[in-house]
Design a protein around this motif. Structure first.
Motif, PDB file in Angstrom:
ATOM      1  N   THR A   8       0.803  -1.227   0.000  1.00 12.16           N
ATOM      2  CA  THR A   8       0.000   0.000   0.000  1.00 12.16           C
ATOM      3  C   THR A   8       0.834   1.274   0.000  1.00 12.16           C
ATOM      4  O   THR A   8       0.290   2.362  -0.174  1.00 12.16           O
ATOM      5  N   SER A   9       2.135   1.153   0.216  1.00 11.67           N
ATOM      6  CA  SER A   9       3.039   2.315   0.368  1.00 11.67           C
ATOM      7  C   SER A   9       2.620   3.200   1.540  1.00 11.67           C
ATOM      8  O   SER A   9       2.795   4.413   1.507  1.00 11.67           O
ATOM      9  N   GLN A  10       2.056   2.576   2.556  1.00 14.14           N
ATOM     10  CA  GLN A  10       1.662   3.269   3.780  1.00 14.14           C
ATOM     11  C   GLN A  10       2.505   2.710   4.925  1.00 14.14           C
ATOM     12  O   GLN A  10       3.244   1.764   4.744  1.00 14.14           O
ATOM     13  N   GLY A  11       2.331   3.251   6.090  1.00 16.37           N
ATOM     14  CA  GLY A  11       3.089   2.774   7.235  1.00 16.37           C
ATOM     15  C   GLY A  11       2.216   2.275   8.365  1.00 16.37           C
ATOM     16  O   GLY A  11       2.676   2.168   9.492  1.00 16.37           O
ATOM     17  N   SER A  12       0.984   1.944   8.073  1.00 11.99           N
ATOM     18  CA  SER A  12       0.054   1.594   9.146  1.00 11.99           C
ATOM     19  C   SER A  12      -0.519   0.193   9.003  1.00 11.99           C
ATOM     20  O   SER A  12      -1.583  -0.097   9.542  1.00 11.99           O
TER      21      SER A  12
ATOM     22  N   VAL B 245      -3.536  -2.935 -10.452  1.00 12.98           N
ATOM     23  CA  VAL B 245      -3.284  -4.303 -10.019  1.00 12.98           C
ATOM     24  C   VAL B 245      -1.845  -4.756 -10.304  1.00 12.98           C
ATOM     25  O   VAL B 245      -1.190  -5.309  -9.414  1.00 12.98           O
ATOM     26  N   PRO B 246      -1.297  -4.559 -11.494  1.00 11.80           N
ATOM     27  CA  PRO B 246       0.079  -5.003 -11.726  1.00 11.80           C
ATOM     28  C   PRO B 246       1.091  -4.350 -10.770  1.00 11.80           C
ATOM     29  O   PRO B 246       2.002  -5.025 -10.282  1.00 11.80           O
ATOM     30  N   ASP B 247       0.922  -3.069 -10.475  1.00  9.73           N
ATOM     31  CA  ASP B 247       1.843  -2.401  -9.555  1.00  9.73           C
ATOM     32  C   ASP B 247       1.740  -2.981  -8.149  1.00  9.73           C
ATOM     33  O   ASP B 247       2.753  -3.155  -7.468  1.00  9.73           O
ATOM     34  N   LEU B 248       0.536  -3.300  -7.699  1.00 11.66           N
ATOM     35  CA  LEU B 248       0.370  -3.905  -6.378  1.00 11.66           C
ATOM     36  C   LEU B 248       1.080  -5.258  -6.326  1.00 11.66           C
ATOM     37  O   LEU B 248       1.780  -5.573  -5.359  1.00 11.66           O
ATOM     38  N   HIS B 249       0.926  -6.055  -7.380  1.00 10.70           N
ATOM     39  CA  HIS B 249       1.611  -7.350  -7.433  1.00 10.70           C
ATOM     40  C   HIS B 249       3.122  -7.168  -7.529  1.00 10.70           C
ATOM     41  O   HIS B 249       3.878  -7.958  -6.951  1.00 10.70           O
TER      42      HIS B 249
ATOM     43  N   ARG C 212       4.863  -4.751  -6.188  1.00  9.50           N
ATOM     44  CA  ARG C 212       5.321  -4.419  -4.841  1.00  9.50           C
ATOM     45  C   ARG C 212       5.349  -5.664  -3.952  1.00  9.50           C
ATOM     46  O   ARG C 212       6.284  -5.859  -3.177  1.00  9.50           O
ATOM     47  N   ALA C 213       4.317  -6.485  -4.071  1.00  7.49           N
ATOM     48  CA  ALA C 213       4.282  -7.721  -3.284  1.00  7.49           C
ATOM     49  C   ALA C 213       5.437  -8.631  -3.680  1.00  7.49           C
ATOM     50  O   ALA C 213       6.114  -9.204  -2.815  1.00  7.49           O
ATOM     51  N   SER C 214       5.689  -8.754  -4.963  1.00  9.44           N
ATOM     52  CA  SER C 214       6.780  -9.585  -5.444  1.00  9.44           C
ATOM     53  C   SER C 214       8.124  -9.118  -4.871  1.00  9.44           C
ATOM     54  O   SER C 214       8.921  -9.926  -4.389  1.00  9.44           O
ATOM     55  N   ALA C 215       8.354  -7.821  -4.913  1.00 12.19           N
ATOM     56  CA  ALA C 215       9.607  -7.276  -4.379  1.00 12.19           C
ATOM     57  C   ALA C 215       9.736  -7.556  -2.885  1.00 12.19           C
ATOM     58  O   ALA C 215      10.808  -7.923  -2.394  1.00 12.19           O
ATOM     59  N   TRP C 216       8.641  -7.409  -2.139  1.00 13.11           N
ATOM     60  CA  TRP C 216       8.679  -7.659  -0.698  1.00 13.11           C
ATOM     61  C   TRP C 216       9.001  -9.122  -0.418  1.00 13.11           C
ATOM     62  O   TRP C 216       9.848  -9.439   0.414  1.00 13.11           O
ATOM     63  N   PHE C 217       8.331 -10.029  -1.126  1.00  8.24           N
ATOM     64  CA  PHE C 217       8.577 -11.452  -0.909  1.00  8.24           C
ATOM     65  C   PHE C 217      10.010 -11.819  -1.297  1.00  8.24           C
ATOM     66  O   PHE C 217      10.649 -12.628  -0.619  1.00  8.24           O
ATOM     67  N   GLU C 218      10.531 -11.219  -2.356  1.00 11.86           N
ATOM     68  CA  GLU C 218      11.909 -11.492  -2.746  1.00 11.86           C
ATOM     69  C   GLU C 218      12.866 -11.036  -1.647  1.00 11.86           C
ATOM     70  O   GLU C 218      13.770 -11.776  -1.246  1.00 11.86           O
ATOM     71  N   ARG C 219      12.669  -9.823  -1.136  1.00 13.06           N
ATOM     72  CA  ARG C 219      13.531  -9.296  -0.060  1.00 13.06           C
ATOM     73  C   ARG C 219      13.441 -10.124   1.216  1.00 13.06           C
ATOM     74  O   ARG C 219      14.378 -10.160   2.005  1.00 13.06           O
TER      75      ARG C 219
ATOM     76  N   VAL D  55       6.249  -9.046 -14.615  1.00 16.16           N
ATOM     77  CA  VAL D  55       7.536  -8.368 -14.448  1.00 16.16           C
ATOM     78  C   VAL D  55       8.649  -9.408 -14.383  1.00 16.16           C
ATOM     79  O   VAL D  55       9.501  -9.375 -13.506  1.00 16.16           O
ATOM     80  N   PHE D  56       8.665 -10.282 -15.342  1.00 15.65           N
ATOM     81  CA  PHE D  56       9.595 -11.402 -15.343  1.00 15.65           C
ATOM     82  C   PHE D  56      11.051 -10.940 -15.310  1.00 15.65           C
ATOM     83  O   PHE D  56      11.863 -11.504 -14.602  1.00 15.65           O
ATOM     84  N   ALA D  57      11.398  -9.909 -16.065  1.00 15.59           N
ATOM     85  CA  ALA D  57      12.781  -9.453 -16.145  1.00 15.59           C
ATOM     86  C   ALA D  57      13.260  -8.821 -14.843  1.00 15.59           C
ATOM     87  O   ALA D  57      14.440  -8.813 -14.556  1.00 15.59           O
ATOM     88  N   GLU D  58      12.365  -8.298 -14.052  1.00 17.20           N
ATOM     89  CA  GLU D  58      12.748  -7.645 -12.801  1.00 17.20           C
ATOM     90  C   GLU D  58      13.091  -8.638 -11.707  1.00 17.20           C
ATOM     91  O   GLU D  58      13.817  -8.325 -10.785  1.00 17.20           O
TER      92      GLU D  58
END
Length: 171
Positions: free
Chosen positions: A85-89, A136-140, A142-149, A165-168
């Motif tokens: 969500t790009s929020q902090g709550s 929707v793609p941007d939300l996924h 962000r989720a993908s990046a979080w799970f990778e990290r 976002v296969f290449a990312e």
């Protein structure tokens, strides 16, 4: 209704009494109750759309937005919700949703991980796709990046595939 029909309904509604009552009312007068229940168990959102919509309309816009954005997730944590969500709550919001009994199910005793009631998640996700499909793609992503990290490659890959976002995504 026979015991098996009741078990199917209970499983699909996760015991949500309002959905069970609505399903029971909707099944009255039908020639093939077993078929109605089988159809409902597959994907009959019309039974739950109105109660869910009423519950959502009573929430502030910030809560509705949080719910829709996080509907792409199968499980929820404060940090993951913050990333999506790009929020902090996220943690505060999840705790408030649980206190309000708003279709959130804790997955552990420490209340670190949650999920939405399945029917509620289905309605939220459908609303997201109807109202904000471009997001929707941007939300996924962000989720993908979080799970990778956070060392969860299978979830990262799953969200990357949805976001296309296969290449990312790195191995």
């Amino acid at each position: 209704m026979i015991a098996n029909d009741v078990a199917v309904l209970e499983g699909r509604t996760e015991g949500w009494i309002a959905a069970l009552q609505l399903a029971a009312l909707s099944s009255q007068g039908r020639d093939d109750v077993a078929r109605f229940i089988a159809d409902f168990a597959r994907d009959d959102r019309c039974i739950v759309d109105n109660p869910v919509e009423e519950a959502l309309q009573r929430q502030p816009e910030s809560v509705r937005s949080f719910l829709q954005q996080t509907s792409i997730l199968e499980r929820l944590s404060g940090a993951l919700c913050d990333a999506v969500t790009s929020q902090g709550s996220g943690r505060t919001m999840l705790e408030a949703l649980e206190r309000a009994n708003l279709f959130v199910v804790p997955l552990d005793n420490r209340r670190q991980s949650y999920r939405y009631h399945h029917l509620f998640a289905d309605v939220l996700h459908a609303r997201l796709l109807d109202e904000q499909p471009a997001r929707v793609p941007d939300l996924h992503r962000r989720a993908s990046a979080w799970f990778e990290r956070n060392g969860e490659p299978s979830e990262a890959i799953r969200h990357a595939l949805v976001a296309e976002v296969f290449a990312e995504w790195r191995t």
